[in-house]
Write a protein that holds these residues in place. Structure first.
Motif, short mmCIF file in Angstrom:
data_model
loop_
_atom_site.label_atom_id
_atom_site.label_comp_id
_atom_site.label_asym_id
_atom_site.label_seq_id
_atom_site.Cartn_x
_atom_site.Cartn_y
_atom_site.Cartn_z
N ALA A 60 -39.57 71.42 49.79
CA ALA A 60 -39.92 70.18 50.48
C ALA A 60 -40.63 70.47 51.80
O ALA A 60 -41.59 69.78 52.15
CB ALA A 60 -38.67 69.36 50.73
N VAL A 61 -40.20 71.48 52.53
CA VAL A 61 -40.83 71.83 53.80
C VAL A 61 -42.26 72.33 53.55
O VAL A 61 -43.18 71.96 54.28
CB VAL A 61 -39.99 72.88 54.57
CG1 VAL A 61 -40.77 73.46 55.73
CG2 VAL A 61 -38.69 72.26 55.04
N GLU A 63 -44.20 71.58 51.06
CA GLU A 63 -45.04 70.47 50.63
C GLU A 63 -45.40 69.56 51.80
O GLU A 63 -46.48 68.99 51.84
CB GLU A 63 -44.34 69.67 49.54
CG GLU A 63 -44.27 70.39 48.22
CD GLU A 63 -43.51 69.61 47.17
OE1 GLU A 63 -42.97 68.52 47.47
OE2 GLU A 63 -43.44 70.11 46.02
N SER A 64 -44.51 69.43 52.77
CA SER A 64 -44.80 68.55 53.91
C SER A 64 -45.78 69.19 54.88
O SER A 64 -46.40 68.51 55.67
CB SER A 64 -43.50 68.20 54.65
OG SER A 64 -42.98 69.34 55.31
N GLN A 65 -45.95 70.50 54.82
CA GLN A 65 -46.88 71.19 55.70
C GLN A 65 -48.32 71.14 55.19
O GLN A 65 -49.24 71.48 55.91
CB GLN A 65 -46.47 72.65 55.89
CG GLN A 65 -45.20 72.81 56.67
CD GLN A 65 -44.77 74.27 56.79
OE1 GLN A 65 -45.27 75.12 56.08
NE2 GLN A 65 -43.82 74.53 57.67
#
Length: 66
Positions: A60-61, A63-65
């Motif tokens: 998730a981290v 993908e958010s970057q």
């Protein structure tokens, strides 16, 4: 979790760890070995769940970057 406590060897086998399940069964056969086998299976299950949470969090981290 109930399966890990009542039938520790089966908990490993269901999760695809057949050799570990057989080793746990050998430990579980003795009455004294039942408690360590149940603790081993419960800790293993908790560690596996924590690893999955960590992998999901890292994904998730990343993908958010983007």
């Amino acid at each position: 979790m109930l399966l890990a406590i009542l039938l520790p060897f089966l908990s490993f086998i269901v999760r695809g760890k057949v050799l570990t399940g057989i080793l746990c069964l050998i430990l579980q056969i003795t009455v004294i070995g039942w408690v360590p086998a149940a603790i081993w299976a419960a800790l293993s299950l908790n560690n596996e769940r924590a690893d999955k949470r960590n992998r999901d969090l890292i994904k998730a981290v990343k993908e958010s970057q983007r």
